[in-house]
Design a protein around this motif. Structure first.
Motif, PDB file in Angstrom:
ATOM      1  N   THR A  65      61.576  64.206  19.010  1.00  0.00           N
ATOM      2  CA  THR A  65      60.782  63.522  20.035  1.00  0.00           C
ATOM      3  C   THR A  65      59.356  63.300  19.559  1.00  0.00           C
TER       4      THR A  65
ATOM      5  N   TRP B 266      59.733  62.643  40.479  1.00  0.00           N
ATOM      6  CA  TRP B 266      59.132  61.788  39.470  1.00  0.00           C
ATOM      7  C   TRP B 266      57.621  61.759  39.645  1.00  0.00           C
TER       8      TRP B 266
ATOM      9  N   TYR C 159      61.588  65.872  25.945  1.00  0.00           N
ATOM     10  CA  TYR C 159      60.745  64.760  26.393  1.00  0.00           C
ATOM     11  C   TYR C 159      59.274  65.151  26.340  1.00  0.00           C
TER      12      TYR C 159
ATOM     13  N   GLU D 132      63.619  66.631  36.888  1.00  0.00           N
ATOM     14  CA  GLU D 132      64.888  67.060  37.483  1.00  0.00           C
ATOM     15  C   GLU D 132      64.950  66.786  38.987  1.00  0.00           C
TER      16      GLU D 132
ATOM     17  N   THR E 222      68.714  68.747  29.537  1.00  0.00           N
ATOM     18  CA  THR E 222      67.794  67.633  29.800  1.00  0.00           C
ATOM     19  C   THR E 222      67.362  66.933  28.522  1.00  0.00           C
TER      20      THR E 222
ATOM     21  N   THR F  53      63.048  64.642  32.489  1.00  0.00           N
ATOM     22  CA  THR F  53      64.379  64.127  32.133  1.00  0.00           C
ATOM     23  C   THR F  53      64.327  62.716  31.561  1.00  0.00           C
ATOM     24  N   SER F  54      63.125  62.182  31.386  1.00  0.00           N
ATOM     25  CA  SER F  54      63.000  60.847  30.798  1.00  0.00           C
ATOM     26  C   SER F  54      61.639  60.727  30.135  1.00  0.00           C
ATOM     27  N   PRO F  55      61.490  59.763  29.236  1.00  0.00           N
ATOM     28  CA  PRO F  55      60.145  59.434  28.768  1.00  0.00           C
ATOM     29  C   PRO F  55      59.430  58.595  29.821  1.00  0.00           C
ATOM     30  N   GLU F  56      58.180  58.304  29.603  1.00  0.00           N
ATOM     31  CA  GLU F  56      57.479  57.354  30.470  1.00  0.00           C
ATOM     32  C   GLU F  56      58.080  55.959  30.272  1.00  0.00           C
ATOM     33  N   TYR F  57      58.180  55.199  31.361  1.00  0.00           N
ATOM     34  CA  TYR F  57      58.628  53.810  31.235  1.00  0.00           C
ATOM     35  C   TYR F  57      57.907  52.954  32.272  1.00  0.00           C
TER      36      TYR F  57
ATOM     37  N   GLN G 163      57.610  58.555  35.099  1.00  0.00           N
ATOM     38  CA  GLN G 163      58.364  59.539  34.328  1.00  0.00           C
ATOM     39  C   GLN G 163      59.179  60.377  35.294  1.00  0.00           C
ATOM     40  N   GLU G 164      60.458  60.548  34.962  1.00  0.00           N
ATOM     41  CA  GLU G 164      61.364  61.266  35.848  1.00  0.00           C
ATOM     42  C   GLU G 164      61.495  62.730  35.440  1.00  0.00           C
TER      43      GLU G 164
END
Length: 320
Positions: A217, A305, A262, A302, A259, A286-290, A299-300
């Motif tokens: 990552t 967000w 990240y 568990e 997860t 659980t996600s990168p920034e988008y 960013q999400e």
């Protein structure tokens, strides 16, 4: 005894002495000889002697891995030591280190950092097998060189060496080094790459290791030139014992087996940390920034967000 008999015996003794000298010159090495002379196919004669000769014999002499002599004993440029060159390496000697073999792969890597005048100094040992028997290593005054058939020979020294050792050397998560110490692209730090990670160092952050999924990552975020910057910690367990993390100058990377790994940076990092990190109601990332279609960034986690909008900053929300 007749005069002719005495003459024949003197002649025989002279021939025997000449034969012994020829054996020494062309490859034999009487066990107790103090000096060994070797004449190569070009009729150049090289002499090996003293402690260097003892080490040469210990390495198998002409039929060992060092191969044939290629020089007489020479003085090192700093005048502290002596060395002899062989077909597949050299032997270096000083009064305080003794005579140590530097085998060809180690010799080449040692040369890239300046031989005995460089960062590593003189060898303190000849190379020996690593505990896992997969590689070999050699100890120098200020560092080590590791070698395996698939990684080659690479030097590790200074603060990076101390950090590497603190994790268990080649038996650690990092594995064997795959580079020597290199300057980071920004010119600010130094690093060694290893089979499964890296150790970074700067004067202000110290030396810290990054490996595994967190290292991947980190790479996807641009290494030290990305938003994360240099690591401030090595990989550590989270307080709940579930995850792992590294802190960086510009954020953190968190990992759990379910997860993944990240990065959390900038205002997202500030909000999440203020809530209690992974122990907060949000849990692990659980996600990168988008980017969103309405101009924001999300960013999400568990259980919720964090979203950011220009002029509004970042706010956290929980799933219902």
């Amino acid at each position: 005894m007749s005069r002719s008999t005495r003459a024949r015996r003197r002649t025989a003794a002279a021939l025997l002495s000449a034969a012994v000298a020829a054996v020494v010159t062309f490859g034999g090495s009487p066990a107790q000889a103090d000096t060994f002379r070797y004449t190569d196919p070009n009729y150049a004669t090289w002499t090996v002697q003293g402690a260097i000769l003892d080490e040469y014999r210990a390495q198998g002499g002409l039929y060992g891995r060092l191969n044939i002599p290629r020089s007489n004993e020479l003085t090192t440029p700093d005048r502290f030591g002596r060395f002899s060159v062989f077909g597949q390496g050299s032997i270096y000697w000083t009064p305080w280190t003794g005579a140590r073999t530097v085998w060809a792969p180690f010799l080449a890597e040692w040369g890239t950092v300046g031989w005995e005048a460089g960062h590593l100094g003189y060898p303190l040992t000849s190379d020996v097998p690593t505990p896992d028997r997969l590689g070999r290593f050699q100890v120098f005054q200020r560092g080590l060189i590791y070698w395996t058939p698939w990684t080659g020979a690479h030097a590790v020294r200074g603060a990076i060496l101390q950090e590497y050792g603190s994790h268990g050397w080649e038996a650690s998560q990092l594995g064997y080094p795959t580079t020597g110490e290199l300057t980071a692209p920004d010119g600010r730090g130094r690093f060694n790459a290893f089979q499964r990670g890296l150790v970074y160092w700067t004067p202000s952050t110290g030396a810290h290791a990054v490996w595994g999924a967190i290292s991947q990552t980190y790479a996807s975020n641009g290494w030290e030139t990305g938003p994360l910057g240099y690591p401030l910690t090595s990989e550590l367990p989270t307080p709940d014992g579930i995850g792992r993390f590294n802190h960086f100058e510009g954020g953190s990377i968190y990992f759990t087996p379910w997860t993944g790994a990240y990065a959390v940076t900038g205002e997202f990092h500030a909000v999440w940390s203020s809530l209690g990190w992974e122990n907060s109601e949000l849990g692990y990332p659980t996600s990168p920034e988008y980017d969103t279609q309405d101009g924001g960034t999300v960013q999400e986690f568990e259980y919720g967000w964090i979203e950011w909008y220009p002029g509004e900053g970042a706010s956290a929300y929980l799933y219902e």
